[in-house]
Design a protein around this motif. Structure first.
Motif, short mmCIF file in Angstrom:
data_model
loop_
_atom_site.label_atom_id
_atom_site.label_comp_id
_atom_site.label_asym_id
_atom_site.label_seq_id
_atom_site.Cartn_x
_atom_site.Cartn_y
_atom_site.Cartn_z
N ALA A 83 15.09 -7.24 1.28
CA ALA A 83 14.87 -6.99 -0.33
C ALA A 83 13.31 -6.98 -0.31
O ALA A 83 12.73 -7.70 0.28
CB ALA A 83 15.50 -8.09 -0.82
N ASN A 84 12.86 -6.34 -1.41
CA ASN A 84 11.49 -6.38 -1.75
C ASN A 84 10.37 -5.53 -0.74
O ASN A 84 9.33 -5.61 -1.16
CB ASN A 84 11.05 -7.67 -2.38
N GLU A 85 11.15 -4.83 -0.06
CA GLU A 85 10.19 -4.27 1.17
C GLU A 85 9.37 -3.29 0.53
O GLU A 85 8.34 -2.98 1.06
CB GLU A 85 10.94 -4.03 2.48
N ASP A 86 9.95 -2.41 -0.63
CA ASP A 86 8.95 -1.35 -1.09
C ASP A 86 8.09 -1.85 -1.88
O ASP A 86 7.08 -1.04 -1.99
CB ASP A 86 9.94 -0.67 -1.88
N ARG A 87 8.09 -3.19 -2.18
CA ARG A 87 6.98 -3.65 -3.17
C ARG A 87 5.93 -4.48 -2.46
O ARG A 87 5.05 -4.65 -2.69
CB ARG A 87 7.58 -4.47 -4.27
N GLU A 88 6.37 -4.82 -1.11
CA GLU A 88 5.53 -5.79 -0.39
C GLU A 88 4.45 -4.96 0.48
O GLU A 88 4.99 -3.90 1.15
CB GLU A 88 6.24 -6.58 0.55
N MET A 89 3.26 -5.16 0.20
CA MET A 89 2.28 -4.18 0.75
C MET A 89 1.51 -4.89 2.23
O MET A 89 1.44 -6.11 2.04
CB MET A 89 1.11 -3.77 -0.27
N LEU A 90 1.41 -4.28 3.21
CA LEU A 90 0.88 -4.72 4.35
C LEU A 90 -0.61 -4.09 4.61
O LEU A 90 -0.61 -2.92 4.30
CB LEU A 90 1.71 -4.35 5.68
N GLU A 91 -1.57 -4.56 5.36
CA GLU A 91 -2.71 -4.25 5.43
C GLU A 91 -3.00 -4.45 6.77
O GLU A 91 -2.70 -5.43 7.45
CB GLU A 91 -3.64 -5.08 4.76
N ALA A 92 -3.58 -3.24 7.57
CA ALA A 92 -3.91 -3.16 8.97
C ALA A 92 -5.25 -2.60 9.04
O ALA A 92 -5.67 -1.87 7.98
CB ALA A 92 -2.92 -2.51 9.57
N PRO A 147 -9.22 -0.54 5.02
CA PRO A 147 -7.91 -1.00 5.67
C PRO A 147 -6.89 0.09 5.35
O PRO A 147 -6.93 0.58 4.26
CB PRO A 147 -7.86 -2.36 5.11
N VAL A 148 -5.78 0.05 6.09
CA VAL A 148 -4.68 0.78 5.75
C VAL A 148 -3.71 -0.07 5.32
O VAL A 148 -3.34 -1.11 5.53
CB VAL A 148 -3.92 1.40 7.12
N ILE A 149 -3.19 0.27 3.93
CA ILE A 149 -2.35 -0.47 3.28
C ILE A 149 -1.11 0.53 2.94
O ILE A 149 -1.34 1.37 2.75
CB ILE A 149 -2.88 -0.52 1.82
N VAL A 150 0.04 -0.25 3.44
CA VAL A 150 1.42 0.51 3.31
C VAL A 150 2.29 -0.22 3.00
O VAL A 150 2.34 -1.50 3.17
CB VAL A 150 1.73 1.01 4.86
N GLU A 186 -0.09 -4.04 16.84
CA GLU A 186 0.67 -5.00 17.32
C GLU A 186 0.78 -6.25 16.33
O GLU A 186 1.77 -6.85 16.44
CB GLU A 186 -0.13 -5.65 18.78
N ARG A 187 -0.39 -6.61 15.60
CA ARG A 187 -0.35 -7.41 14.65
C ARG A 187 0.82 -7.33 13.49
O ARG A 187 1.57 -8.10 13.46
CB ARG A 187 -1.59 -7.62 14.11
N LEU A 188 0.96 -6.08 13.19
CA LEU A 188 1.93 -6.02 11.99
C LEU A 188 3.40 -5.86 12.61
O LEU A 188 4.31 -6.48 12.10
CB LEU A 188 1.86 -4.31 11.34
N LYS A 189 3.64 -5.32 13.90
CA LYS A 189 4.93 -5.60 14.58
C LYS A 189 5.22 -6.99 14.60
O LYS A 189 6.33 -7.29 14.33
CB LYS A 189 4.82 -4.92 15.87
N ARG A 222 0.26 5.29 15.51
CA ARG A 222 0.15 6.82 15.23
C ARG A 222 0.74 6.93 13.83
O ARG A 222 0.29 7.74 12.99
CB ARG A 222 1.12 7.64 16.12
N GLY A 223 2.09 6.33 13.48
CA GLY A 223 2.70 6.47 12.05
C GLY A 223 1.75 5.95 11.03
O GLY A 223 2.03 6.58 10.12
N LEU A 224 1.07 4.95 11.30
CA LEU A 224 0.45 4.23 10.17
C LEU A 224 -0.91 4.39 10.20
O LEU A 224 -1.99 3.87 9.44
CB LEU A 224 0.82 2.79 10.11
#
Length: 183
Positions: free
Chosen positions: A67-76, A87-90, A54-57, A44-46
């Motif tokens: 550290a660096n979690e603001d700069r690391e981008m994840l894709e779903a 894709p959703v990139i956050v 589930e994959r992101l989790k 819901r949130g993303l």
């Protein structure tokens, strides 16, 4: 074992606790909140699919800042059947802002239930965290910060192997083998 211990199993559909003290089982408690709720919150949130959440989790989930979690981008993958949707990139930090409140809420609910039941442990008693949520980075930090007790995370892969030294258990078939009893 004389000081006591609480074993918390944060599974998919529920979170349960077994409280031990004086070499006896003192209390069992269960909540209908677990890792599936975290997955739903992420979806819901993303704005991603349940499978994407589930994959992101599983791959990037954490209950504490790093550290660096603001700069690391994840894709779903996007939610829905629209083939043209990208894709959703956050940022990874956003994933943590979804996971941490649910984990904290679950542990607070469990703590409140144990207090209401009158279950108390001796100072120095330990905690064992098992189940899928024990795999989240920072899960044991949340427990230690909230309780001041020693917390041991029994991973689903290691717990059956450790328990096999005590009882005759088969080799784990996969890293997701249930670990409640060995925990």
């Amino acid at each position: 074992m004389d000081l006591g211990c609480v074993c918390i199993d944060m599974g998919g559909g529920s979170t349960s606790a077994a409280v031990w003290g004086g070499r006896s089982l003192l209390h069992i408690e269960s909540l209908n909140v677990g890792g599936d709720h975290v997955t739903s919150d992420i979806a819901r949130g993303l704005s991603t699919s349940k499978a994407g959440a589930e994959r992101l989790k599983t791959l990037h989930g954490s209950a504490m800042a790093s550290a660096n979690e603001d700069r690391e981008m994840l894709e779903a993958p996007p939610r829905g059947e629209d083939a043209s949707a990208g894709p959703v990139i956050v940022p990874r930090a956003m994933l943590k802002t979804v996971i941490a409140p649910r984990v904290e809420e679950t542990l607070e609910l469990l703590r409140d239930r144990l207090k209401a039941a009158g279950v108390g442990l001796e100072p120095g008693a330990g905690m064992v965290l098992t189940g899928g949520a024990s795999q989240l980075a920072g899960g044991t930090s949340d427990l230690k910060d909230g309780t001041g007790k020693l917390v041991v995370a029994a991973s689903t892969a290691a717990a059956p192997m450790a328990a096999s030294a005590v009882i005759d258990l088969p080799e784990p078939l996969s890293p997701t083998m249930p670990s409640t009893s060995p925990g």
